[in-house]
Design an enzyme around this catalytic site. Structure first.
Site, short mmCIF file in Angstrom:
data_model
loop_
_atom_site.label_atom_id
_atom_site.label_comp_id
_atom_site.label_asym_id
_atom_site.label_seq_id
_atom_site.Cartn_x
_atom_site.Cartn_y
_atom_site.Cartn_z
N SER A 104 40.59 -5.05 -30.78
CA SER A 104 40.53 -3.60 -30.65
C SER A 104 40.04 -3.25 -29.25
CB SER A 104 39.58 -3.02 -31.71
OG SER A 104 38.25 -3.45 -31.48
N LYS A 105 39.81 -1.99 -29.02
CA LYS A 105 39.39 -1.54 -27.69
C LYS A 105 38.10 -2.21 -27.24
CE LYS A 105 41.53 3.03 -28.05
NZ LYS A 105 41.30 4.50 -28.05
N ARG A 106 37.21 -2.51 -28.18
CA ARG A 106 35.92 -3.08 -27.79
C ARG A 106 36.03 -4.50 -27.22
NH1 ARG A 106 35.91 -3.24 -33.35
NH2 ARG A 106 35.76 -5.29 -34.33
N HIS A 107 37.22 -5.13 -27.41
CA HIS A 107 37.40 -6.48 -26.91
C HIS A 107 38.00 -6.52 -25.51
CE1 HIS A 107 37.44 -7.39 -31.39
NE2 HIS A 107 36.45 -8.12 -30.92
N GLY A 108 38.35 -5.38 -24.94
CA GLY A 108 38.90 -5.38 -23.59
C GLY A 108 40.14 -4.53 -23.48
#
Length: 360
Positions: free
Chosen positions: A219-223
Site C-alpha cells: 500500500s502507500k505506506r510501503h513506498g
C-alpha cells in the site's frame, strides 16, 4: 497468447486515467500484449465496460434456465437484517433468500411496475461440495451450503466482477487463470457461475501475494504507489522486471540477474508445468519436475493428456507426450514418501492415453 483485459466494472476505482497508467506502465516494462486495448484481437473489446452486451446475453441465458431470480430487497432492509443477525450466536451467514420464493408472476409484475431490483444466482440447494483443481494449492473443496445467492447484476444495470470475469473468460476462450491467492475465495463462486452457464471451468493457479516487510499487502505506506513512480525515480525497466521475477521464484538459487529475453524463454519453457504448452523440451521439463507425491504426478499426467497434441483418431502424438511419461516412469525416489517408479508406471497406464508411435 498474452491477453490484456481491463476489468473496470467498479465505477469508483475505474477511471480512464487509471487505465492509461496501466497501459503506460506495461509498455515501459516491455510487457507487450498480443491482444488488448489499442492492439485489438479476435475477442475484443477488451474493456469490461464495453462488453455489457455479452453480460446481458449471458444473464438472459440464465433466466431461461431458471438459474437466477430478481431480488427486490432494499439496501436498508438488507443492512437491518445483517445487523440483527450479527447480534445472534450464529452471526450473519449471507442473504436469506427472501425473494427466491416469489412466484414468477409476482416477480414480473413488480419488475413491470418499475420496482428497483438486482438479479441473483440461484445456488442449487442440492449442490454438493464445490471442487476444482488449483495448479498451486492442489485439489480444493468448498461446501456449497455456505454460499449465498450472489448478485450478478446491480440495480443500476451494471454487472458484478464475479459475473463479468466469468463471462469474459468463457467468451475469450481463456484456459488458464493465473492470479493472486487473494482471489481464492472468489473461485468457488465463479465455479458456480461457470456451471450455471454450462461452461468448462478453466485451470486455476493462485500465486502468493507480494507483501511488504510487515507481512501486509502493499500500500502507500510501503513506498511508491505505482510503477511510473519508480520510473520517475530513475529505476530502469529491466531492473524492475528482474526484481519482480525473483519474488517468490529463483532460477537456480544463485542467479540474480536474468535478461528479459532469457526470462521470457525460461518462463515459456516452465509454463509446461501447468500444461500451458507441451513441446519436446517442455514435456521433459514437466516430467523431471514431477518429483513429489502421486497427487503431483497424477496432476502432471492430466496436463499431458489434456494438452498434448491429440490426433484425429484419438491417439496422442508420441514424440511429445511419450518423452514426458517415459521420464516419469524411469524416475526412482528414496523411501521418504515420494513417488516410486512402480507408482508412476501405474499412473501412466491409468491415464487412458493411446500413443501414435509412428513418429518415434
Amino acid at each position: 497468447t498474452f491477453v490484456l483485459r481491463i476489468e473496470d466494472t467498479d465505477p469508483e476505482r475505474s477511471t480512464e486515467e487509471n487505465t492509461q497508467i496501466i497501459l503506460r506502465a506495461m509498455r515501459w516494462l516491455g510487457l507487450d500484449w498480443d491482444e488488448g486495448p489499442e492492439v485489438g484481437g479476435d475477442f475484443g473489446p477488451y474493456k469490461q465496460t464495453e462488453r455489457f452486451d455479452t453480460y446481458k446475453a449471458a444473464l438472459e441465458q440464465l433466466k431461461e434456465r431458471g438459474a437466477v431470480y430478481p431480488c427486490f430487497c432494499t439496501k436498508e432492509t438488507l443492512d437491518a437484517k445483517r445487523e440483527a443477525a450479527e447480534k445472534t450466536e450464529g452471526g450473519y451467514s449471507g442473504y436469506d433468500r427472501t425473494c427466491r420464493s416469489l412466484s414468477a408472476e409476482e416477480a414480473q409484475a413488480r419488475i413491470d411496475a418499475g420496482e428497483p431490483h438486482v438479479w441473483r444466482l440461484k445456488v442449487p440447494e442440492n449442490h454438493g461440495p464445490i471442487e476444482f483443481d488449483d495448479a498451486v494449492y492442489g485439489h480444493m473443496s468448498f461446501p456449497a451450503d455456505v454460499m449465498d445467492d450472489m448478485i450478478l447484476r446491480r440495480t443500476d444495470g451494471t454487472f458484478t466482477y464475479n459475473f463479468a470475469v466469468v463471462c469474459d473468460d468463457v467468451n475469450m476462450a481463456i484456459t488458464h487463470v493465473i492470479r493472486g491467492d487473494d482471489h481464492l475465495s472468489n473461485t468457488p463462486r465463479q465455479v458456480l457461475i461457470y456451471e450455471a452457464l454450462g461452461a468448462e471451468v478453466p485451470l486455476f493457479a493462485h500465486l502468493s501475494m507480494i507483501l511488504g516487510p510487515d507481512g501486509k499487502k502493499l500500500s502507500k505506506r510501503h513506498g511508491a504507489t505505482n510503477v511510473e513512480e519508480y520510473r520517475d525515480r530513475g529505476y530502469l525497466p529491466d531492473a524492475l522486471v528482474n526484481f519482480l521475477a525473483l519474488l517468490g521464484w529463483s532460477l537456480d538459487g544463485e542467479t540474480t540477474i536474468i535478461p528479459p529475453e532469457e526470462l521470457c524463454r525460461i518462463i515459456t519453457r516452465s509454463a509446461a508445468l501447468m500444461g500451458m504448452r507441451i513441446d519436446a523440451d517442455g514435456a521433459m521439463e514437466l516430467a523431471s519436475r514431477s518429483r513429489g507425491t502421486p497427487r503431483i504426478a497424477n496432476r502432471m499426467l492430466r496436463r499431458v493428456r489434456d494438452f498434448a497434441q491429440v490426433m484425429g483418431d484419438g491417439t496422442v502424438d508420441g514424440p511429445i507426450a511419450r518423452k514426458a511419461l517415459t521420464a516419469l516412469e524411469n524416475t526412482y525416489f528414496a523411501s521418504d514418501g515420494v513417488l516410486e517408479a512402480e507408482t508412476a508406471r501405474g499412473l501412466t497406464q491409468r491415464s487412458g492415453m493411446r500413443f501414435d508411435t509412428s513418429g518415434d
